[in-house]
Design an enzyme around this catalytic site. Structure first.
Site, PDB file in Angstrom:
ATOM      1  N   GLU A 183     -11.203  -1.065  11.728  1.00 40.26           N
ATOM      2  CA  GLU A 183      -9.762  -1.180  11.465  1.00 40.26           C
ATOM      3  C   GLU A 183      -9.356  -0.400  10.222  1.00 40.26           C
ATOM      4  O   GLU A 183     -10.164  -0.195   9.316  1.00 40.26           O
ATOM      5  CB  GLU A 183      -9.307  -2.648  11.380  1.00 40.26           C
ATOM      6  CG  GLU A 183     -10.123  -3.523  10.487  1.00 40.26           C
ATOM      7  CD  GLU A 183      -9.852  -5.017  10.734  1.00 40.26           C
ATOM      8  OE1 GLU A 183      -8.697  -5.446  10.639  1.00 40.26           O
ATOM      9  OE2 GLU A 183     -10.826  -5.741  11.007  1.00 40.26           O
ATOM     10  N   LYS A 227      -8.121   0.515   6.668  1.00 39.19           N
ATOM     11  CA  LYS A 227      -8.165  -0.240   5.405  1.00 39.19           C
ATOM     12  C   LYS A 227      -6.809  -0.053   4.736  1.00 39.19           C
ATOM     13  O   LYS A 227      -6.499   1.023   4.223  1.00 39.19           O
ATOM     14  CB  LYS A 227      -9.293   0.276   4.518  1.00 39.19           C
ATOM     15  CG  LYS A 227      -9.511  -0.581   3.301  1.00 39.19           C
ATOM     16  CD  LYS A 227     -10.787  -0.169   2.581  1.00 39.19           C
ATOM     17  CE  LYS A 227     -11.122  -1.126   1.447  1.00 39.19           C
ATOM     18  NZ  LYS A 227     -10.084  -1.191   0.424  1.00 39.19           N
ATOM     19  N   ASP A 257      -3.824  -0.007   2.206  1.00 40.50           N
ATOM     20  CA  ASP A 257      -3.799   0.180   0.760  1.00 40.50           C
ATOM     21  C   ASP A 257      -2.816  -0.840   0.167  1.00 40.50           C
ATOM     22  O   ASP A 257      -1.673  -0.543  -0.124  1.00 40.50           O
ATOM     23  CB  ASP A 257      -3.364   1.614   0.432  1.00 40.50           C
ATOM     24  CG  ASP A 257      -3.757   1.996  -0.975  1.00 40.50           C
ATOM     25  OD1 ASP A 257      -4.500   1.222  -1.618  1.00 40.50           O
ATOM     26  OD2 ASP A 257      -3.326   3.051  -1.441  1.00 40.50           O
ATOM     27  N   TYR A 305      -7.452 -10.152   8.288  1.00 50.89           N
ATOM     28  CA  TYR A 305      -8.725  -9.522   8.652  1.00 50.89           C
ATOM     29  C   TYR A 305      -9.955 -10.384   8.368  1.00 50.89           C
ATOM     30  O   TYR A 305     -11.090  -9.912   8.482  1.00 50.89           O
ATOM     31  CB  TYR A 305      -8.895  -8.165   7.987  1.00 50.89           C
ATOM     32  CG  TYR A 305      -8.895  -8.162   6.466  1.00 50.89           C
ATOM     33  CD1 TYR A 305      -9.868  -8.829   5.747  1.00 50.89           C
ATOM     34  CD2 TYR A 305      -7.922  -7.479   5.762  1.00 50.89           C
ATOM     35  CE1 TYR A 305      -9.877  -8.827   4.370  1.00 50.89           C
ATOM     36  CE2 TYR A 305      -7.911  -7.456   4.377  1.00 50.89           C
ATOM     37  CZ  TYR A 305      -8.891  -8.130   3.689  1.00 50.89           C
ATOM     38  OH  TYR A 305      -8.889  -8.129   2.329  1.00 50.89           O
ATOM     39  N   LYS A 317     -14.321   5.548   3.079  1.00 51.89           N
ATOM     40  CA  LYS A 317     -13.151   6.044   2.367  1.00 51.89           C
ATOM     41  C   LYS A 317     -12.731   7.403   2.909  1.00 51.89           C
ATOM     42  O   LYS A 317     -13.583   8.211   3.271  1.00 51.89           O
ATOM     43  CB  LYS A 317     -13.486   6.210   0.875  1.00 51.89           C
ATOM     44  CG  LYS A 317     -13.884   4.908   0.204  1.00 51.89           C
ATOM     45  CD  LYS A 317     -12.718   3.984   0.158  1.00 51.89           C
ATOM     46  CE  LYS A 317     -12.695   3.200  -1.122  1.00 51.89           C
ATOM     47  NZ  LYS A 317     -11.538   2.419  -1.332  1.00 51.89           N
ATOM     48  N   CYS A 358       7.312  27.131 -29.981  1.00 51.49           N
ATOM     49  CA  CYS A 358       7.525  25.871 -29.240  1.00 51.49           C
ATOM     50  C   CYS A 358       8.836  25.964 -28.459  1.00 51.49           C
ATOM     51  O   CYS A 358       9.874  26.295 -29.028  1.00 51.49           O
ATOM     52  CB  CYS A 358       7.576  24.700 -30.234  1.00 51.49           C
ATOM     53  SG  CYS A 358       8.121  23.154 -29.452  1.00 51.49           S
ATOM     54  N   CYS A 373      11.534  23.546 -30.201  1.00 50.08           N
ATOM     55  CA  CYS A 373      12.098  23.706 -31.539  1.00 50.08           C
ATOM     56  C   CYS A 373      11.884  25.101 -32.135  1.00 50.08           C
ATOM     57  O   CYS A 373      12.376  25.389 -33.223  1.00 50.08           O
ATOM     58  CB  CYS A 373      11.530  22.648 -32.494  1.00 50.08           C
ATOM     59  SG  CYS A 373       9.789  22.936 -32.885  1.00 50.08           S
ATOM     60  N   CYS A 387       2.409  22.556 -31.232  1.00 53.20           N
ATOM     61  CA  CYS A 387       3.628  22.936 -31.955  1.00 53.20           C
ATOM     62  C   CYS A 387       3.431  22.518 -33.416  1.00 53.20           C
ATOM     63  O   CYS A 387       3.008  21.394 -33.694  1.00 53.20           O
ATOM     64  CB  CYS A 387       4.816  22.192 -31.346  1.00 53.20           C
ATOM     65  SG  CYS A 387       6.237  22.088 -32.443  1.00 53.20           S
ATOM     66  N   CYS A 416      10.447  18.783 -34.793  1.00 54.82           N
ATOM     67  CA  CYS A 416      10.548  19.090 -33.360  1.00 54.82           C
ATOM     68  C   CYS A 416      11.148  17.879 -32.616  1.00 54.82           C
ATOM     69  O   CYS A 416      10.604  16.772 -32.682  1.00 54.82           O
ATOM     70  CB  CYS A 416       9.147  19.395 -32.805  1.00 54.82           C
ATOM     71  SG  CYS A 416       9.130  19.649 -31.019  1.00 54.82           S
TER      72      CYS A 416
HETATM   73  O1  I6G Z   1     -10.620  -5.344   1.321  1.00 55.56           O
HETATM   74  C1  I6G Z   1     -10.799  -5.475   2.644  1.00 55.56           C
HETATM   75  C2  I6G Z   1     -10.026  -4.763   3.519  1.00 55.56           C
HETATM   76  C3  I6G Z   1     -10.202  -4.908   4.873  1.00 55.56           C
HETATM   77  C4  I6G Z   1     -11.807  -6.361   3.122  1.00 55.56           C
HETATM   78  C5  I6G Z   1     -11.980  -6.493   4.505  1.00 55.56           C
HETATM   79  C6  I6G Z   1     -11.161  -5.752   5.381  1.00 55.56           C
HETATM   80  O2  I6G Z   1     -11.380  -5.920   6.681  1.00 55.56           O
HETATM   81  C7  I6G Z   1     -10.615  -5.150   7.579  1.00 55.56           C
HETATM   82  N1  I6G Z   1     -12.932  -7.321   4.980  1.00 55.56           N
HETATM   83  C8  I6G Z   1     -13.698  -8.001   4.115  1.00 55.56           C
HETATM   84  C9  I6G Z   1     -14.751  -8.884   4.645  1.00 55.56           C
HETATM   85  C10 I6G Z   1     -13.522  -7.865   2.736  1.00 55.56           C
HETATM   86  N2  I6G Z   1     -12.584  -7.067   2.248  1.00 55.56           N
HETATM   87  C11 I6G Z   1     -14.365  -8.602   1.766  1.00 55.56           C
END
Ligand code: I6G
Length: 459
Positions: free
Chosen positions: A111, A113, A115, A223, A313, A407, A410, A425, A431
């Site tokens: 899935e 992640k 932000d 999740y 990541k 600068c 000034c 400067c 300034c």
């Molecule tokens: O920080 C997280 C984002 C998404 C997660 C996570 C996650 O699952 C889709 N799942 C776990 C088990 C943990 N952090 C610890």
């Protein structure tokens, strides 16, 4: 129908329409019809205040700001995830797990992640009783007042087959659309815009007044889980647990999938990377979890993270744009910093029109010239930076940048510090730029913390 029955029916209808609107993005009735249902409920509850309960949709937003946040120790610690940065890391993850458990079934849930921020939601007898931030994983802060304002989070779970105590975990986030709207409002009100949706979501959860959070419209996807009372027969598959949460009315990520082995993880990654710019929310990677829960029990945890899950990541997002010019900023101590003026471009969820070039040595090392097409990168909260020029797109008429001898603020002489990359400067407090920055520093929280004398007043 008695008023009590009528109230229950209206609440049930409203929460069904909330789900259709906020989770499925597929409203079943018009806004006016929704408002009408809501007003009917408000009127009935006003006539029968003894029938008001905390799970009523009219009770999402409290009208009193909190005095402060309360710390809460998690019943089950909230872990973080180990990271993978490439396919080889994922293959090692699978290999290490197979070594510990040779009969391992290597089917994974995959899935996006989000932000955002991890949250624990505690339901007691089907009612949302507490929402807590992750904090340091052991102790977080009670943010129930703000979480209750998130319309997609049920105040009461559907059905009745849930365990008496159910803690679910997931990510609170702000959609790209909501973020853009919020920042527009911030600018209109002469408030500072947020750097990215994650900061906006964090800033919203940190509000003591739930009326502010209610206006900001956060979202949530579930999740995982924390404490669960023992009468619940946990399904065998992680994906089935998430499906069960969905049945109880919790929002789940529609882009999640189940994939086979390291190859399946790679394919999901390739596909999601392509979809990423069009997703309605910001993501910083993909989370893979072994789908068979029995393997979670066998593999267990390291000191910080589960062995049965890993976050792959994404590399920092990079885009191309035009370098329109290089301007000089004069800092508090007179240091001159070249700043790239860019043709505005969306990167990492924000529009970027400036990026630091650090100093002349950096510009020379990267061979960046005015008029170049440049690669711009923004990783997470980091200030945008110019990675370098796209040499294949260099026009004939680019201009080399040189440091000014006077600068720009000034006119004082600019002096290069011996053996250092810094140009300064020499005007000191003569300034105006140095004066302004010095005053901003003097009143700032780090120095004398003078309230009410902010950047807006120091001109
Ligand atoms: O920080 C997280 C984002 C998404 C997660 C996570 C996650 O699952 C889709 N799942 C776990 C088990 C943990 N952090 C610890």
């Amino acid at each position: 129908m008695t008023p009590s029955e009528n109230i229950l029916q209206l609440r049930e209808q409203i929460s069904r329409h909330n789900y259709a609107y906020y989770v499925d993005d597929n409203p079943l009735i018009s806004d006016a019809q929704y408002d009408d249902l809501y007003q009917q409920l408000v009127k009935l509850e006003q006539a029968h205040p003894e029938l008001i309960t905390s799970d009523s949709p009219t009770q999402r937003v409290g009208d009193q700001p909190l005095a402060g946040f309360v710390s809460v120790t998690h019943a089950v610690p909230m872990f973080s995830l180990s990271n993978a940065f490439n396919q080889a890391d994922l293959e090692s993850f699978q290999k290490a797990n197979l070594k510990l458990l040779p009969t391992l079934n290597t089917t994974y849930s995959a899935e996006p992640k989000m932000d955002g921020l991890a949250i624990n939601l505690r339901y007691q007898n089907g009612l949302l009783s507490q929402a807590t931030t992750r904090g340091d994983g052991t102790t977080g802060e009670d943010v129930t007042h703000n979480i209750r304002t998130i319309n997609s989070i049920p105040l009461k779970l559907n059905g009745s087959d849930w365990p008496a105590v159910l803690e679910v975990r997931g990510e609170v986030f702000m959609s790209k659309k909501t973020f853009q709207r919020l920042n527009q409002q911030q600018l209109e009100n002469a408030d500072k815009p947020f750097a990215n949706p994650r900061n906006a979501a964090a800033g919203t959860l940190r509000q003591l007044d739930p009326r502010i959070a209610a206006k900001r419209q956060l979202s949530f996807y579930v999740y995982g889980w924390g404490e669960v009372s023992s009468e619940w027969p946990l399904p065998e598959l992680y994906s089935s647990v998430i499906e069960q949460f969905k049945q109880w009315g919790l929002p789940t990520n529609p882009d999640a999938d189940v994939v086979a082995g390291a190859q399946g993880m790679q394919t999901y990654y390739d596909e999601l990377r392509l979809k990423r710019p069009d997703l309605p929310y910001e993501i910083d990677g993909i989370v893979y979890k072994l789908n068979e829960i029995v393997s979670h029990k066998v593999l267990g945890f390291t000191a910080k993270a589960p062995r049965w899950a890993i976050a792959r990541k994404f590399p920092a997002e990079e885009v191309w744009t035009e370098l329109l010019g290089i301007e000089i900023q004069v800092g508090r101590t007179g240091a001159l910093t070249p700043v790239a003026r860019l043709k505005p471009v969306a990167v990492g969820g924000v529009i970027v029109s400036n990026a630091t070039l650090h100093n002349l040595d950096e510009i020379t090392r990267k061979d960046v010239r005015i008029g170049d097409t440049v690669i711009v990168r923004r990783a997470g909260d980091v200030i945008p930076e110019v990675v370098g020029p796209v040499l294949t797109h260099r026009p004939d008429d680019t201009q080399l940048f040189t440091m000014p001898q006077a600068c720009p603020e000034c006119g004082s002489e600019v002096i290069k510090e011996h053996d250092k990359a810094v140009y300064r400067c020499s005007g000191g407090l003569y300034c105006p730029a140095q004066r302004k920055r010095a005053l901003q520093h003097f009143v700032s929280r780090k120095a004398f913390d003078i309230q009410g004398l902010g950047d807006k007043l120091i001109v």
